[in-house]
Enzyme design. Structure first.
Site, PDB file in Angstrom:
ATOM      1  CG  HIS A 106      -1.996  -1.060   1.114  1.00  0.00           C
ATOM      2  ND1 HIS A 106      -2.736  -1.470   2.209  1.00  0.00           N
ATOM      3  CD2 HIS A 106      -2.443  -1.788   0.065  1.00  0.00           C
ATOM      4  CE1 HIS A 106      -3.598  -2.395   1.826  1.00  0.00           C
ATOM      5  NE2 HIS A 106      -3.436  -2.606   0.532  1.00  0.00           N
ATOM      6  CB  CYS A 117       6.850  11.980 -15.084  1.00  0.00           C
ATOM      7  SG  CYS A 117       7.833  12.268 -13.607  1.00  0.00           S
ATOM      8  CD  GLU A 200     -10.339  -7.428  17.917  1.00  0.00           C
ATOM      9  OE1 GLU A 200     -10.847  -7.295  19.026  1.00  0.00           O
ATOM     10  OE2 GLU A 200     -10.201  -6.505  17.101  1.00  0.00           O
TER      11      GLU A 200
HETATM   12  C1  BV8 Z   1      -8.250  -2.327  -5.129  1.00  0.00           C
HETATM   13  C2  BV8 Z   1      -2.930   3.042   2.465  1.00  0.00           C
HETATM   14  C3  BV8 Z   1      -8.763  -2.690  -7.361  1.00  0.00           C
HETATM   15  C4  BV8 Z   1      -3.664   4.278   2.798  1.00  0.00           C
HETATM   16  C5  BV8 Z   1      -4.750   1.480   2.446  1.00  0.00           C
HETATM   17  C6  BV8 Z   1     -16.261  -4.380  -1.569  1.00  0.00           C
HETATM   18  C7  BV8 Z   1     -15.834  -5.673  -1.350  1.00  0.00           C
HETATM   19  C8  BV8 Z   1     -14.492  -6.014  -1.511  1.00  0.00           C
HETATM   20  C9  BV8 Z   1     -13.552  -5.052  -1.876  1.00  0.00           C
HETATM   21  C10 BV8 Z   1     -13.999  -3.783  -2.069  1.00  0.00           C
HETATM   22  C11 BV8 Z   1     -15.328  -3.428  -1.923  1.00  0.00           C
HETATM   23  N1  BV8 Z   1     -15.439  -2.116  -2.189  1.00  0.00           N
HETATM   24  C12 BV8 Z   1     -14.213  -1.608  -2.494  1.00  0.00           C
HETATM   25  C13 BV8 Z   1     -13.339  -2.619  -2.453  1.00  0.00           C
HETATM   26  C14 BV8 Z   1     -11.927  -2.554  -2.714  1.00  0.00           C
HETATM   27  C15 BV8 Z   1     -11.194  -1.914  -1.543  1.00  0.00           C
HETATM   28  C16 BV8 Z   1     -11.574  -2.543  -0.237  1.00  0.00           C
HETATM   29  O1  BV8 Z   1     -11.135  -3.630   0.079  1.00  0.00           O
HETATM   30  N2  BV8 Z   1     -12.406  -1.807   0.529  1.00  0.00           N
HETATM   31  C17 BV8 Z   1     -12.833  -2.310   1.824  1.00  0.00           C
HETATM   32  C18 BV8 Z   1     -13.033  -1.124   2.764  1.00  0.00           C
HETATM   33  C19 BV8 Z   1     -14.114  -3.109   1.625  1.00  0.00           C
HETATM   34  N3  BV8 Z   1      -9.785  -2.150  -1.799  1.00  0.00           N
HETATM   35  C20 BV8 Z   1      -9.106  -1.289  -2.553  1.00  0.00           C
HETATM   36  O2  BV8 Z   1      -9.563  -0.260  -3.001  1.00  0.00           O
HETATM   37  C21 BV8 Z   1      -7.679  -1.714  -2.903  1.00  0.00           C
HETATM   38  N4  BV8 Z   1      -7.516  -1.612  -4.308  1.00  0.00           N
HETATM   39  O3  BV8 Z   1      -9.092  -3.108  -4.808  1.00  0.00           O
HETATM   40  O4  BV8 Z   1      -7.944  -2.040  -6.415  1.00  0.00           O
HETATM   41  C22 BV8 Z   1      -8.167  -2.428  -8.657  1.00  0.00           C
HETATM   42  C23 BV8 Z   1      -7.985  -3.489  -9.503  1.00  0.00           C
HETATM   43  C24 BV8 Z   1      -7.411  -3.278 -10.699  1.00  0.00           C
HETATM   44  C25 BV8 Z   1      -7.050  -1.976 -11.055  1.00  0.00           C
HETATM   45  C26 BV8 Z   1      -7.253  -0.909 -10.211  1.00  0.00           C
HETATM   46  C27 BV8 Z   1      -7.810  -1.134  -8.973  1.00  0.00           C
HETATM   47  C28 BV8 Z   1      -6.661  -0.780  -2.276  1.00  0.00           C
HETATM   48  C29 BV8 Z   1      -6.735  -0.869  -0.797  1.00  0.00           C
HETATM   49  C30 BV8 Z   1      -5.573  -0.075  -0.220  1.00  0.00           C
HETATM   50  C31 BV8 Z   1      -6.110   1.146   0.481  1.00  0.00           C
HETATM   51  N5  BV8 Z   1      -5.006   1.748   1.213  1.00  0.00           N
HETATM   52  N6  BV8 Z   1      -3.671   1.958   3.062  1.00  0.00           N
HETATM   53  C32 BV8 Z   1      -3.309   4.721   4.163  1.00  0.00           C
HETATM   54  O5  BV8 Z   1      -2.721   3.951   4.947  1.00  0.00           O
HETATM   55  O6  BV8 Z   1      -3.634   5.888   4.439  1.00  0.00           O
HETATM   56  S1  BV8 Z   1      -5.773   0.434   3.304  1.00  0.00           S
HETATM   57  C33 BV8 Z   1      -5.487   0.671   4.950  1.00  0.00           C
HETATM   58  O7  BV8 Z   1      -6.594   0.130   5.625  1.00  0.00           O
HETATM   59  C34 BV8 Z   1      -4.340  -0.126   5.464  1.00  0.00           C
HETATM   60  O8  BV8 Z   1      -3.267  -0.163   4.591  1.00  0.00           O
HETATM   61  C35 BV8 Z   1      -4.923  -1.473   5.723  1.00  0.00           C
HETATM   62  O9  BV8 Z   1      -4.879  -2.248   4.572  1.00  0.00           O
HETATM   63  C36 BV8 Z   1      -6.325  -1.132   6.013  1.00  0.00           C
HETATM   64  C37 BV8 Z   1      -6.508  -1.217   7.485  1.00  0.00           C
HETATM   65  O10 BV8 Z   1      -6.489  -2.568   7.761  1.00  0.00           O
HETATM   66  P1  BV8 Z   1      -5.620  -3.176   8.942  1.00  0.00           P
HETATM   67  O11 BV8 Z   1      -4.200  -3.006   8.658  1.00  0.00           O
HETATM   68  O12 BV8 Z   1      -6.159  -4.533   9.119  1.00  0.00           O
HETATM   69  O13 BV8 Z   1      -5.933  -2.266  10.196  1.00  0.00           O
HETATM   70  P2  BV8 Z   1      -7.223  -2.307  11.101  1.00  0.00           P
HETATM   71  O14 BV8 Z   1      -7.145  -1.128  12.002  1.00  0.00           O
HETATM   72  O15 BV8 Z   1      -8.423  -2.506  10.218  1.00  0.00           O
HETATM   73  O16 BV8 Z   1      -7.069  -3.653  11.949  1.00  0.00           O
HETATM   74  C38 BV8 Z   1      -6.067  -3.737  12.927  1.00  0.00           C
HETATM   75  C39 BV8 Z   1      -6.076  -5.158  13.442  1.00  0.00           C
HETATM   76  O17 BV8 Z   1      -5.008  -5.296  14.376  1.00  0.00           O
HETATM   77  C40 BV8 Z   1      -7.355  -5.530  14.183  1.00  0.00           C
HETATM   78  O18 BV8 Z   1      -7.760  -6.819  13.786  1.00  0.00           O
HETATM   79  C41 BV8 Z   1      -6.939  -5.535  15.653  1.00  0.00           C
HETATM   80  O19 BV8 Z   1      -7.617  -6.538  16.382  1.00  0.00           O
HETATM   81  C42 BV8 Z   1      -5.474  -5.883  15.541  1.00  0.00           C
HETATM   82  N7  BV8 Z   1      -4.662  -5.358  16.644  1.00  0.00           N
HETATM   83  C43 BV8 Z   1      -4.827  -4.168  17.314  1.00  0.00           C
HETATM   84  N8  BV8 Z   1      -3.857  -4.065  18.265  1.00  0.00           N
HETATM   85  C44 BV8 Z   1      -3.072  -5.178  18.172  1.00  0.00           C
HETATM   86  C45 BV8 Z   1      -3.580  -5.999  17.146  1.00  0.00           C
HETATM   87  N9  BV8 Z   1      -3.032  -7.184  16.835  1.00  0.00           N
HETATM   88  C46 BV8 Z   1      -1.949  -7.566  17.536  1.00  0.00           C
HETATM   89  N10 BV8 Z   1      -1.406  -6.836  18.534  1.00  0.00           N
HETATM   90  C47 BV8 Z   1      -1.931  -5.644  18.874  1.00  0.00           C
HETATM   91  N11 BV8 Z   1      -1.379  -4.932  19.867  1.00  0.00           N
END
Ligand code: BV8
Length: 225
Positions: A106, A117, A200
């Site tokens: 990402h 570019c 979790e």
């Molecule tokens: C794409 C950079 C296609 C930005 C990020 C409907 C269904 C399926 C998919 C989609 C849909 N609608 C849209 C989509 C596609 C979309 C998507 O998946 N949306 C979701 C919301 C449904 N995906 C995209 O758009 C991707 N691109 O699909 O392109 C395509 C194909 C061809 C050509 C062109 C395009 C791009 C996705 C990337 C977006 N950018 N990051 C930024 O950081 O600012 S995503 C961003 O959010 C992060 O990078 C990460 O991926 C995501 C957050 O997720 P996590 O890392 O899991 O973080 P989160 O807080 O959610 O969870 C934390 C976890 O840690 C928890 O489980 C918690 O329990 C745990 N935790 C907490 N503390 C601890 C711990 N574990 C251990 N120890 C601890 N102490």
């Protein structure tokens, strides 16, 4: 050597003091992250989005790698495992924790990208939107981040590594964002054993062969030992 592909998410950096997306309820300054972290958000208000990434770049620079980052680096260095870390995180804590083989699917906070570019260079601590590109001069500078709706980096390489792995491990991710959230199914379809290490159960936890739940700084070193 056993090939291990490790996917990490915001949870592995949580104990380094970097807020996860879920912990922020998906908000930043009352804006939904899905709105800010998008090309539309950038074209609508580049100054707001630049401020969002400047704040996260500063937070990442002020954070330190934790025992989970260091445990993965030790695994890579032990001479018995071929480790690839595929991270969704845009911070550089894996590299600062000693990991060498890292793919930022990402993007990275430390990178700047020219929208015109595609030239890349190290981002300044405070990025002004649409600064002139040092290569082509176009006023098209943006963070080198993969936004929602954009294709993550090096996907073919990642899918190939997943299919050839001896083990797939997912650490600190809620399993909500695709294509990363689909890796456990991709690995499973290729007959690769899968393990979830997370605070979790994640959204995809039932797809994993095994899971250990707890803070990353406990469950990751315990797994690596
Ligand atoms: C794409 C950079 C296609 C930005 C990020 C409907 C269904 C399926 C998919 C989609 C849909 N609608 C849209 C989509 C596609 C979309 C998507 O998946 N949306 C979701 C919301 C449904 N995906 C995209 O758009 C991707 N691109 O699909 O392109 C395509 C194909 C061809 C050509 C062109 C395009 C791009 C996705 C990337 C977006 N950018 N990051 C930024 O950081 O600012 S995503 C961003 O959010 C992060 O990078 C990460 O991926 C995501 C957050 O997720 P996590 O890392 O899991 O973080 P989160 O807080 O959610 O969870 C934390 C976890 O840690 C928890 O489980 C918690 O329990 C745990 N935790 C907490 N503390 C601890 C711990 N574990 C251990 N120890 C601890 N102490």
């Amino acid at each position: 050597m056993a090939k291990i592909v490790i996917l990490t998410g915001a949870g592995i950096s949580a104990e380094s003091g970097i807020r996860t997306f879920r912990a922020s309820d998906g908000l930043w300054e009352e804006h939904r992250i899905e709105e800010v972290a998008t090309p539309e958000g950038w074209s609508r208000d580049p100054a707001l989005v630049a401020r969002f990434y400047n704040a996260r770049r500063a937070a990442a620079a002020a954070a330190a790698p934790n025992a989970a980052h260091r445990a993965l680096a030790a695994l890579e260095a032990d001479g018995r495992h071929e480790v690839l870390v595929v991270t969704q995180n845009v911070d550089d804590l894996h590299e600062r924790g000693g990991s060498r083989n890292v793919i930022h699917m990402h993007g990275t906070l430390t990178g700047a990208l020219c929208h015109a570019c595609a030239h890349r260079w190290p981002a300044p601590p405070e990025m002004a939107p649409n600064d002139p590109c040092p290569a082509c001069g176009a006023r098209a500078t943006r963070p080198d981040i993969v936004w929602f709706g954009e294709m993550p980096y090096r996907m073919e390489e990642i899918w190939e590594a997943l299919r050839a792995a001896d083990l797939f491990v997912s650490i600190g991710t809620s399993g909500n964002v695709y294509p990363a959230a689909g890796f456990v199914a991709d690995a499973g379809h290729a007959g690769v054993p899968t393990l979830e290490l997370n605070l979790e159960p994640s959204a995809g936890t039932r797809l994993f062969d095994a899971a250990r739940h707890g803070p990353a700084t406990e469950v990751v070193p315990a797994w690596v030992r």
